[in-house]
Design a protein around this motif. Structure first.
Motif, mmCIF file in Angstrom:
data_model
loop_
_atom_site.group_PDB
_atom_site.id
_atom_site.type_symbol
_atom_site.label_atom_id
_atom_site.label_comp_id
_atom_site.label_asym_id
_atom_site.label_seq_id
_atom_site.Cartn_x
_atom_site.Cartn_y
_atom_site.Cartn_z
ATOM 1 N N MET A 1 0.842 -1.192 0.000
ATOM 2 C CA MET A 1 0.000 0.000 0.000
ATOM 3 C C MET A 1 0.883 1.250 0.000
ATOM 4 S SD MET A 1 -3.091 1.231 0.091
ATOM 5 C CE MET A 1 -4.094 -0.157 0.635
ATOM 6 N N LYS A 2 0.637 2.143 -0.967
ATOM 7 C CA LYS A 2 1.372 3.403 -1.018
ATOM 8 C C LYS A 2 0.549 4.494 -0.336
ATOM 9 C CE LYS A 2 1.703 2.956 -5.491
ATOM 10 N NZ LYS A 2 2.019 3.148 -6.938
ATOM 11 N N ILE A 3 1.253 5.439 0.266
ATOM 12 C CA ILE A 3 0.608 6.520 0.997
ATOM 13 C C ILE A 3 0.960 7.856 0.360
ATOM 14 C CG2 ILE A 3 0.455 7.757 3.193
ATOM 15 C CD1 ILE A 3 -0.878 5.030 3.247
ATOM 16 N N GLY A 4 -0.064 8.620 0.028
ATOM 17 C CA GLY A 4 0.107 10.008 -0.371
ATOM 18 C C GLY A 4 -0.639 10.887 0.616
ATOM 19 N N ILE A 5 -0.355 12.185 0.593
ATOM 20 C CA ILE A 5 -1.080 13.102 1.480
ATOM 21 C C ILE A 5 -1.543 14.316 0.686
ATOM 22 C CG2 ILE A 5 0.220 12.387 3.520
ATOM 23 C CD1 ILE A 5 1.598 15.220 3.324
ATOM 24 N N ASN A 6 -2.652 14.897 1.141
ATOM 25 C CA ASN A 6 -3.067 16.185 0.618
ATOM 26 C C ASN A 6 -2.188 17.269 1.208
ATOM 27 O OD1 ASN A 6 -5.251 15.179 -0.873
ATOM 28 N ND2 ASN A 6 -6.607 15.251 0.893
ATOM 29 N N VAL A 7 -1.791 18.235 0.393
ATOM 30 C CA VAL A 7 -0.939 19.319 0.866
ATOM 31 C C VAL A 7 -1.638 20.656 0.666
ATOM 32 C CG1 VAL A 7 1.214 18.056 0.500
ATOM 33 C CG2 VAL A 7 0.286 19.476 -1.348
ATOM 34 N N ALA A 8 -1.318 21.581 1.556
ATOM 35 C CA ALA A 8 -1.854 22.950 1.487
ATOM 36 C C ALA A 8 -0.730 23.898 1.880
ATOM 37 C CB ALA A 8 -3.053 23.100 2.408
ATOM 38 N N PRO A 9 0.227 24.150 0.972
ATOM 39 C CA PRO A 9 1.440 24.896 1.326
ATOM 40 C C PRO A 9 1.244 26.409 1.328
ATOM 41 C CG PRO A 9 1.529 24.283 -0.976
ATOM 42 C CD PRO A 9 0.244 23.709 -0.437
ATOM 43 N N TYR A 10 0.168 26.862 1.976
ATOM 44 C CA TYR A 10 -0.165 28.280 1.939
ATOM 45 C C TYR A 10 0.300 29.029 3.179
ATOM 46 C CZ TYR A 10 -3.056 26.164 -1.604
ATOM 47 O OH TYR A 10 -3.477 25.419 -2.684
ATOM 48 N N ASP A 11 0.887 28.306 4.133
ATOM 49 C CA ASP A 11 1.516 28.926 5.293
ATOM 50 C C ASP A 11 2.709 28.060 5.679
ATOM 51 O OD1 ASP A 11 0.480 26.685 6.654
ATOM 52 O OD2 ASP A 11 -1.242 27.795 7.420
ATOM 53 N N GLY A 307 -8.315 -4.010 4.779
ATOM 54 C CA GLY A 307 -9.539 -4.003 3.986
ATOM 55 C C GLY A 307 -9.362 -3.306 2.647
ATOM 56 N N PHE A 308 -8.663 -2.168 2.649
ATOM 57 C CA PHE A 308 -8.395 -1.478 1.388
ATOM 58 C C PHE A 308 -7.489 -2.318 0.489
ATOM 59 C CE2 PHE A 308 -9.404 2.638 3.678
ATOM 60 C CZ PHE A 308 -10.478 2.969 2.868
ATOM 61 N N ALA A 309 -6.451 -2.878 1.072
ATOM 62 C CA ALA A 309 -5.519 -3.668 0.270
ATOM 63 C C ALA A 309 -6.196 -4.899 -0.315
ATOM 64 C CB ALA A 309 -4.316 -4.077 1.128
ATOM 65 N N ASP A 310 -6.990 -5.588 0.487
ATOM 66 C CA ASP A 310 -7.675 -6.787 0.006
ATOM 67 C C ASP A 310 -8.662 -6.466 -1.113
ATOM 68 O OD1 ASP A 310 -6.255 -8.269 1.832
ATOM 69 O OD2 ASP A 310 -7.910 -8.434 3.279
ATOM 70 N N ALA A 311 -9.206 -5.257 -1.097
ATOM 71 C CA ALA A 311 -10.156 -4.849 -2.139
ATOM 72 C C ALA A 311 -9.471 -4.476 -3.444
ATOM 73 C CB ALA A 311 -10.996 -3.679 -1.644
ATOM 74 N N GLY A 312 -8.161 -4.291 -3.390
ATOM 75 C CA GLY A 312 -7.436 -3.947 -4.607
ATOM 76 C C GLY A 312 -7.018 -2.498 -4.712
ATOM 77 N N ILE A 313 -7.089 -1.753 -3.604
ATOM 78 C CA ILE A 313 -6.649 -0.360 -3.616
ATOM 79 C C ILE A 313 -5.122 -0.321 -3.528
ATOM 80 C CG2 ILE A 313 -6.765 1.865 -2.430
ATOM 81 C CD1 ILE A 313 -9.350 0.937 -3.868
ATOM 82 N N ASP A 314 -4.513 0.492 -4.387
ATOM 83 C CA ASP A 314 -3.052 0.585 -4.447
ATOM 84 C C ASP A 314 -2.496 1.721 -3.603
ATOM 85 O OD1 ASP A 314 -2.740 -1.464 -6.573
ATOM 86 O OD2 ASP A 314 -3.806 0.022 -7.781
ATOM 87 N N THR A 315 -3.188 2.853 -3.594
ATOM 88 C CA THR A 315 -2.672 4.064 -2.974
ATOM 89 C C THR A 315 -3.768 4.746 -2.175
ATOM 90 O OG1 THR A 315 -1.148 4.413 -4.829
ATOM 91 C CG2 THR A 315 -1.566 6.307 -3.412
ATOM 92 N N LEU A 316 -3.441 5.180 -0.956
ATOM 93 C CA LEU A 316 -4.337 5.998 -0.160
ATOM 94 C C LEU A 316 -3.814 7.428 -0.148
ATOM 95 C CD1 LEU A 316 -5.011 3.670 2.905
ATOM 96 C CD2 LEU A 316 -6.464 4.028 0.899
ATOM 97 N N ARG A 317 -4.673 8.383 -0.501
ATOM 98 C CA ARG A 317 -4.292 9.790 -0.391
ATOM 99 C C ARG A 317 -4.939 10.319 0.877
ATOM 100 N NH1 ARG A 317 -8.338 9.491 -4.101
ATOM 101 N NH2 ARG A 317 -9.873 11.187 -4.143
ATOM 102 N N VAL A 318 -4.094 10.662 1.826
ATOM 103 C CA VAL A 318 -4.493 10.852 3.210
ATOM 104 C C VAL A 318 -4.652 12.335 3.527
ATOM 105 C CG1 VAL A 318 -3.833 10.457 5.611
ATOM 106 C CG2 VAL A 318 -3.333 8.717 3.878
ATOM 107 N N ASN A 319 -5.769 12.662 4.144
ATOM 108 C CA ASN A 319 -5.962 13.980 4.731
ATOM 109 C C ASN A 319 -5.543 13.891 6.190
ATOM 110 O OD1 ASN A 319 -6.978 16.707 5.049
ATOM 111 N ND2 ASN A 319 -8.692 15.783 6.145
ATOM 112 N N LEU A 320 -4.492 14.613 6.554
ATOM 113 C CA LEU A 320 -3.960 14.558 7.913
ATOM 114 C C LEU A 320 -4.773 15.478 8.817
ATOM 115 C CD1 LEU A 320 -0.151 14.728 7.051
ATOM 116 C CD2 LEU A 320 -1.469 12.689 7.650
ATOM 117 N N VAL A 321 -5.371 14.910 9.856
ATOM 118 C CA VAL A 321 -6.173 15.684 10.795
ATOM 119 C C VAL A 321 -5.266 16.189 11.906
ATOM 120 C CG1 VAL A 321 -8.089 15.595 12.428
ATOM 121 C CG2 VAL A 321 -8.242 14.366 10.249
#
Length: 340
Positions: A1-11, A307-321
């Protein structure tokens, strides 16, 4: 499973998260686009400050730019990032396309297909010659000529955001990857409703379905109180089901309806439209919050990842709380430790 993140480089905090996430080894940095900041400018800013991660527009809205402008931006970002850019495209919805951009939301599947074909042709260095149902290059009856890009040819992967069956099949037919959401981990109905049409489109086009990268959006929040954090994130869907669409069309609601939640979502929409937003939030099933995100303890997050991996998802793009960079980066580091 690969992990990406949402970015907001405004500050400073947002930029720090992007830079340090790259150093931690995330696969990709994603910039969203709604009706505020665009998806391409921040990626150019981040490209100059990172070294490894892919840079993905998630998503650049069709209708906001001509296909040629998308190709120009893609070629520019690919050059500025040393080949790390991925062009994520999506039709958005009529509320944004017509209300914000003032462009008719017409024939979205055809518009998507023609845009992808033109972008790829221009990035390959072909002349701007195209005769489609929506786009004609050069414009008929004018003084325009079919010209080639002044930039050298370049390969730009294209991912498509899709939720409806027709757009999902198109993704399987022509895209390099799928930008998905509304996907429940470990749920066969999600795999069938959302991944099934992608597989069908790929097979019909003679492509290998597994060659299409499948990405899904999630939020990440660790907590010992799993039920409470699940209720919080489930409640966030009340706006999605109640306001992210008109009475005639809401792509997110339709996606969950195909996964068996039609009655519950109809009730959420009714309560929201009646003005009772707290009741609408309470009416969203906890399962939707829990299984579409990475929430709770290490054990529950691991279970959802499986569960995501078993379903066939390759990459999660993560919103960091989290309220600050330290909190967000600590959560990201914890997540990566669970995967590695």
């Amino acid at each position: 499973m690969k992990i990406g993140i949402n970015v907001a480089p405004y500050d400073d905090d947002g930029l720090r998260v992007a830079v340090e996430a790259d150093q931690l080894g995330v696969d990709s940095l994603w910039a969203p686009e709604a009706w505020g900041y665009d998806a391409l400018t921040p990626l150019a800013f981040v490209a100059a400050r990172t070294q490894r991660a892919r840079l993905i527009s998630g998503i650049a809205q069709l209708g906001a730019r001509t296909p040629a402008m998308l190709a120009m931006s893609a070629m520019s970002l690919q050059a500025l990032s040393n080949g790390r850019f991925v062009l994520g495209l999506g039709v958005s919805g009529p509320q944004v396309v017509e209300g914000w951009h003032g462009v008719p939301f017409a024939k979205p599947v055809t518009r998507t297909r023609e845009t992808v074909e033109i972008v790829r042709a221009l990035c390959r260095g072909e002349r701007s010659s195209y005769d489609g149902k929506i786009f004609q290059l050069p414009l008929p009856g004018g003084e325009g000529k079919a010209i080639r890009s002044m930039a050298p040819p370049v390969d730009v992967p294209i991912f498509l955001a899709a939720l409806g069956p027709a757009n999902l099949r198109l993704t399987g037919e022509i895209a390099d990857g799928w930008i998905g959401n509304s996907f429940l981990a470990g749920a066969p109905e999600s795999a069938e409703a959302l991944l099934g049409p992608i597989r069908e489109g790929a097979i019909e086009a003679g492509r290998d379905p597994d060659a299409i990268e499948r990405t899904v959006a999630v939020s990440l929040e660790f907590s010992d109180d799993v039920e409470s954090v699940a209720a919080k994130h489930a409640g966030g869907y009340a706006f999605t089901f109640g306001a992210m669409g008109s009475g005639k069309s809401n792509f997110y609601s339709s996606a969950f309806e195909r996964q068996g939640y039609g009655d519950q979502i109809a009730e959420v929409h009714r309560l929201w439209q009646a003005g009772d937003r707290e009741a609408a939030a309470r009416a969203v099933p906890l399962e939707i919050g829990l299984r579409t995100n990475l929430l709770g303890t290490d054990d529950t997050v691991r279970e959802t990842l499986r569960g995501f991996a078993d379903a066939g998802i390759d990459t999660l793009r993560v919103n960091l709380v989290g309220d600050d960079a330290d909190t967000q980066l600590a959560a990201l580091d914890r997540l990566l430790s669970l995967i590695n």
